[in-house]
Write a protein that holds these residues in place. Structure first.
Motif, PDB file in Angstrom:
ATOM      1  N   GLY A 269     -39.260  20.418 -16.493  1.00 58.88           N
ATOM      2  CA  GLY A 269     -40.368  20.579 -15.573  1.00 58.88           C
ATOM      3  C   GLY A 269     -40.012  20.288 -14.126  1.00 58.88           C
ATOM      4  O   GLY A 269     -40.889  20.229 -13.281  1.00 58.88           O
ATOM      5  N   ILE A 270     -38.748  20.132 -13.836  1.00 57.56           N
ATOM      6  CA  ILE A 270     -38.351  19.853 -12.453  1.00 57.56           C
ATOM      7  C   ILE A 270     -37.213  20.782 -12.065  1.00 57.56           C
ATOM      8  O   ILE A 270     -36.247  20.934 -12.809  1.00 57.56           O
TER       9      ILE A 270
ATOM     10  N   SER B 101     -50.730  27.644  -6.856  1.00 57.81           N
ATOM     11  CA  SER B 101     -51.739  26.979  -7.672  1.00 57.81           C
ATOM     12  C   SER B 101     -52.574  27.995  -8.441  1.00 57.81           C
ATOM     13  O   SER B 101     -53.100  27.690  -9.508  1.00 57.81           O
TER      14      SER B 101
ATOM     15  N   LEU C  51     -50.911  28.491 -11.627  1.00 54.01           N
ATOM     16  CA  LEU C  51     -51.122  27.333 -12.497  1.00 54.01           C
ATOM     17  C   LEU C  51     -52.495  27.399 -13.157  1.00 54.01           C
ATOM     18  O   LEU C  51     -52.638  27.113 -14.345  1.00 54.01           O
TER      19      LEU C  51
ATOM     20  N   LEU D 166     -53.153  27.627 -17.031  1.00 60.44           N
ATOM     21  CA  LEU D 166     -53.989  26.602 -17.654  1.00 60.44           C
ATOM     22  C   LEU D 166     -55.077  27.236 -18.511  1.00 60.44           C
ATOM     23  O   LEU D 166     -55.297  26.852 -19.669  1.00 60.44           O
TER      24      LEU D 166
ATOM     25  N   ILE E  26     -51.734  18.646 -15.574  1.00 63.76           N
ATOM     26  CA  ILE E  26     -51.291  19.750 -14.707  1.00 63.76           C
ATOM     27  C   ILE E  26     -52.025  19.689 -13.368  1.00 63.76           C
ATOM     28  O   ILE E  26     -51.420  19.889 -12.305  1.00 63.76           O
TER      29      ILE E  26
ATOM     30  N   ARG F 208     -50.484  17.148 -11.246  1.00 65.07           N
ATOM     31  CA  ARG F 208     -49.220  17.641 -10.704  1.00 65.07           C
ATOM     32  C   ARG F 208     -49.458  18.523  -9.472  1.00 65.07           C
ATOM     33  O   ARG F 208     -48.751  18.403  -8.466  1.00 65.07           O
ATOM     34  N   VAL F 209     -50.457  19.383  -9.581  1.00 62.45           N
ATOM     35  CA  VAL F 209     -50.782  20.264  -8.451  1.00 62.45           C
ATOM     36  C   VAL F 209     -51.292  19.439  -7.268  1.00 62.45           C
ATOM     37  O   VAL F 209     -50.926  19.677  -6.114  1.00 62.45           O
TER      38      VAL F 209
ATOM     39  N   GLY G  45     -43.470  15.980 -10.664  1.00 69.02           N
ATOM     40  CA  GLY G  45     -42.931  16.092 -12.012  1.00 69.02           C
ATOM     41  C   GLY G  45     -42.987  14.773 -12.747  1.00 69.02           C
ATOM     42  O   GLY G  45     -43.351  14.717 -13.925  1.00 69.02           O
TER      43      GLY G  45
END
Lengths: 236, 192
Positions: free
Chosen positions: A35-36, A208, A211, A215, B25, B28-29, B43
């Motif tokens: 995740g990085i 975003s 994301l 999601l 999540i 994180r954002v 992260g």
């Protein structure tokens, strides 16, 4: 309840088959699932703009392959030395034809952009790809359709750039796939110049939106799976 | 007579965990902003949130050497296709920056496995069985990685999720997929 060895083997076999299939249909440039992002060095420009973080020069890369039966014998997978590489080139076996040669050479050289694609602005350097032979000329074979070039953009901003290609004259856009946070892949039509370019009116986004979409997709996917199982159990 | 049908506890657990994943999540954002995909603090916060969720759901770290060995082998297997297709061109293209990045990735990857192959796996298995637990974990795992690597990464991450799930089934522990995840990530540092 302990699982039988056969059942455990079935799980491993199924998952292993899925992995093999995924590698065949959509080979990933980087086998990373974390995740990085990698700690990339700042982008190196041939001709650094005032905003450049570093003035270190980018590297070039050269690879050789013997010629057997008129074609390159080896896969040529070349990456420049930055961290991560700013240019990656993959040329499969039998992609380059040089009938009278004993060796072919592939070279990728970063250059400063000279001339922009119509309606787009080149991001970073141009990569000049050349094919040469120790004797005679080099043409491309049918396996060149499996060759690819990967260029690293100067940032991961989205919407992402498109890969452009030219030999001489004007640029033309290539089908471009995003294969990492800031790296993009296209096929190799032949020797020439390759560059990433952002549409002139492209605006940066934070990502975003993606994301949120993902999601929602996760939630919908899980709900659909649970409903499907429930429905199947009712029918049973 | 009024009949009231209550949701099964395992269904509620799955729902709560999915909601928790959504919150992680979102966190994180919120921390990473435009750099949410690559931000180290974001992260790590994501990993911490997943760890908290997993611990809250009753998952506990129990390390056994056998699980770690199986996991390491599983991680090598994940990197093998790339290595095999690039024989002759592999090499150490980078040397600096590994220590800090490697530690952070180990923490985040372990947290992800503690959540996906730990708490979420247990909850879905209790509700719908083992195969569904593997499938749901893989779908969720692949989906949360799309923002970082793009849609092109979906097939390989989905398959990797299935592989991690299979390691969980074979060993009975989330530690094995965590080991595989960490080893694959570390190998990727050099194989790029």
């Amino acid at each position: 309840v302990a699982l039988s060895r056969r059942r455990k083997a079935a799980y491993l076999g199924a998952a292993g088959s899925a992995l093999a299939l995924a590698w065949i249909v959509a080979p990933a440039g980087v086998p990373i699932y974390d995740g990085i992002g990698n700690p990339d060095d700042p982008y190196r420009y041939v001709s650094p703009p005032p905003s450049a973080v570093t003035d270190k020069a980018p590297s070039s890369v050269t690879g050789h392959s013997p010629v057997v039966n008129g074609f390159n014998k080896d896969l040529l997978f070349l990456t420049t030395r930055e961290m991560g590489p700013q240019i990656t080139v993959s040329i499969p076996q039998k992609s380059l034809r040089a009938d009278s040669a004993t060796q072919v050479t592939v070279h990728a050289e970063p250059e400063a952009p000279a001339g922009q694609p119509s309606g787009a602005t080149i991001d970073g350097n141009v990569a000049r790809l050349t094919f040469a032979a120790d004797k005679g000329s080099v043409t491309t074979g049918k396996n060149i359709s499996f060759a690819y070039v990967v260029l690293r953009a100067t940032s991961g901003r989205q919407p992402g750039p498109t890969m452009y290609y030219r030999t001489t004259g004007s640029w033309r856009a290539l089908h471009t796939s995003r294969v990492g946070n800031d790296i993009y892949q296209s096929g190799i039509p032949g020797p020439g110049e390759y560059a990433l370019a952002f549409a002139a009116d492209a605006k940066s986004s934070s990502g975003s939106h993606t994301l949120v979409i993902v999601l929602v997709a996760v939630i919908v996917g899980v709900v659909v799976l649970l409903l499907a199982v429930r429905l199947l159990r009712r029918r049973a | 007579v009024t009949t009231v049908t209550l949701a099964r506890p395992s269904t509620l657990r799955v729902g709560a965990l999915v909601a928790g994943l959504a919150a992680a999540i979102a966190l994180r954002v919120a921390i990473g902003g435009a750099d949410a995909r690559t931000s180290l603090p974001a992260g790590l916060a994501f990993g911490a949130a997943l760890t908290a969720l997993a611990l809250g759901a009753g998952v506990r770290p129990r390390f056994r050497a056998r699980h770690l060995v199986v996991g390491a082998a599983g991680g090598v297997a994940l990197a093998l296709p790339f290595a095999l297709t690039h024989v002759g061109s592999l090499g150490v293209h980078r040397t600096g920056g590994f220590a800090g990045w490697g530690l952070a990735v180990a923490l985040v990857a372990s947290a992800e496995e503690m959540f996906f192959r730990g708490s979420l796996f247990d909850a879905v298995r209790a509700r719908s069985g083992e195969a569904m637990a593997v499938a749901v974990g893989a779908v969720a795992f692949a989906a949360v990685h799309v923002p970082l690597y793009g849609w092109g990464s979906l097939p390989i991450d989905l398959a990797a999720g299935l592989w991690f799930g299979a390691l969980r089934v074979v060993t009975g522990s989330w530690v094995a997929p965590a080991g595989a995840h960490v080893v694959a990530d570390w190998l990727g540092f050099w194989l790029r």
